[in-house]
Enzyme design. Structure first.
Site, PDB file in Angstrom:
ATOM      1  N   PHE A  10      63.861 -96.920  23.012  1.00  0.00           N
ATOM      2  CA  PHE A  10      63.159 -98.038  23.628  1.00  0.00           C
ATOM      3  C   PHE A  10      63.565 -99.283  22.884  1.00  0.00           C
ATOM      4  O   PHE A  10      64.045 -99.211  21.749  1.00  0.00           O
ATOM      5  CB  PHE A  10      61.633 -97.842  23.682  1.00  0.00           C
ATOM      6  CG  PHE A  10      60.985 -97.404  22.406  1.00  0.00           C
ATOM      7  CD1 PHE A  10      60.681 -98.304  21.396  1.00  0.00           C
ATOM      8  CD2 PHE A  10      60.642 -96.081  22.216  1.00  0.00           C
ATOM      9  CE1 PHE A  10      60.062 -97.903  20.233  1.00  0.00           C
ATOM     10  CE2 PHE A  10      60.023 -95.662  21.051  1.00  0.00           C
ATOM     11  CZ  PHE A  10      59.726 -96.581  20.057  1.00  0.00           C
ATOM     12  N   SER A  11      63.425-100.437  23.532  1.00  0.00           N
ATOM     13  CA  SER A  11      64.066-101.659  23.064  1.00  0.00           C
ATOM     14  C   SER A  11      63.320-102.444  22.005  1.00  0.00           C
ATOM     15  O   SER A  11      63.945-103.085  21.180  1.00  0.00           O
ATOM     16  CB  SER A  11      64.324-102.594  24.245  1.00  0.00           C
ATOM     17  OG  SER A  11      65.193-101.979  25.147  1.00  0.00           O
ATOM     18  N   SER A  12      62.012-102.446  22.049  1.00  0.00           N
ATOM     19  CA  SER A  12      61.296-103.360  21.165  1.00  0.00           C
ATOM     20  C   SER A  12      60.310-102.625  20.265  1.00  0.00           C
ATOM     21  O   SER A  12      59.766-101.581  20.644  1.00  0.00           O
ATOM     22  CB  SER A  12      60.543-104.414  21.985  1.00  0.00           C
ATOM     23  OG  SER A  12      59.505-103.802  22.711  1.00  0.00           O
ATOM     24  N   GLN A  15      56.992-101.547  21.730  1.00  0.00           N
ATOM     25  CA  GLN A  15      56.905-100.322  22.513  1.00  0.00           C
ATOM     26  C   GLN A  15      56.550 -99.117  21.644  1.00  0.00           C
ATOM     27  O   GLN A  15      56.062 -98.117  22.157  1.00  0.00           O
ATOM     28  CB  GLN A  15      58.218-100.075  23.264  1.00  0.00           C
ATOM     29  CG  GLN A  15      58.432-101.045  24.403  1.00  0.00           C
ATOM     30  CD  GLN A  15      59.801-100.884  25.024  1.00  0.00           C
ATOM     31  OE1 GLN A  15      60.817-101.087  24.380  1.00  0.00           O
ATOM     32  NE2 GLN A  15      59.820-100.513  26.292  1.00  0.00           N
TER      33      GLN A  15
END
Length: 188
Positions: A10-12, A15
């Protein structure tokens, strides 16, 4: 039992506070169990973007790719991913190239959201080409979503910087403008 690998991304960092890791992990375990596979290794890039390929260059997905290229992963094994956008959000050409490289190395890709199985055989036997076309459409959508989100975030920060310069408004609750530098100054 057959060999499987899982990949979670996941990117951030935000999250990480949510449900993404649990959801992706449980889907991979359930798929492996239902299809008589054993997950022998999992790779994860938590808080790592796939938009510019950082996960495949310096992240753990890059470790998976290096092992696959070196022939360290058994052929006829599968990589379990929630969706193709977890692997890459790069331009469709780059994402497709990477996807096909994994397939050509003899490792299938299973997308858990829609239970699609991509192997060299399944792609080659699909006379209509729709299976490959559908995967490319997912890659196009993923790249467009990331590009648009990046543009929106950049525009919002540009507006915040302008307000900080013009009205001495803080950029965020952690960055306060000063008279000497209205753009950046850590808050106390």
């Amino acid at each position: 039992m057959k060999t499987a690998f899982s990949y979670i991304r996941f990117s951030s960092p935000e999250q990480a506070k949510g449900d993404s890791f649990r959801r992706q992990s449980e889907k991979a375990e359930a798929c492996a169990k239902a299809n008589s596979y054993v997950i022998v290794k999992s790779w994860a890039d938590l808080g790592v973007s796939g938009y510019r390929g950082r996960n495949s260059r310096t992240g753990n997905f890059g470790e998976f790719l290096r092992a696959a290229r070196a022939g360290e992963l058994p052929k006829d094994s599968v990589l379990l991913v929630e969706n193709l956008d977890r692997v890459s959000r790069q331009t469709p050409r780059k994402a497709l190239s990477q996807f096909l490289e994994v397939i050509d190395l003899g490792i299938g890709v299973v997308t858990l959201t829609d239970d699609e199985w991509f192997t060299a055989e399944s792609l080659d036997e699909d006379a209509s080409g729709m299976k490959l076309f559908a995967s490319l459409m997912v890659m196009i959508r993923a790249n467009n979503e990331s590009r648009v989100k990046g543009e929106r975030v950049a525009a919002a920060w540009s507006k915040k910087r302008a307000a900080a310069r013009e009205k001495s408004v803080p950029l965020s609750d952690r960055i306060q403008p000063t008279r000497e530098n209205p753009n950046l100054a850590p808050s106390d």
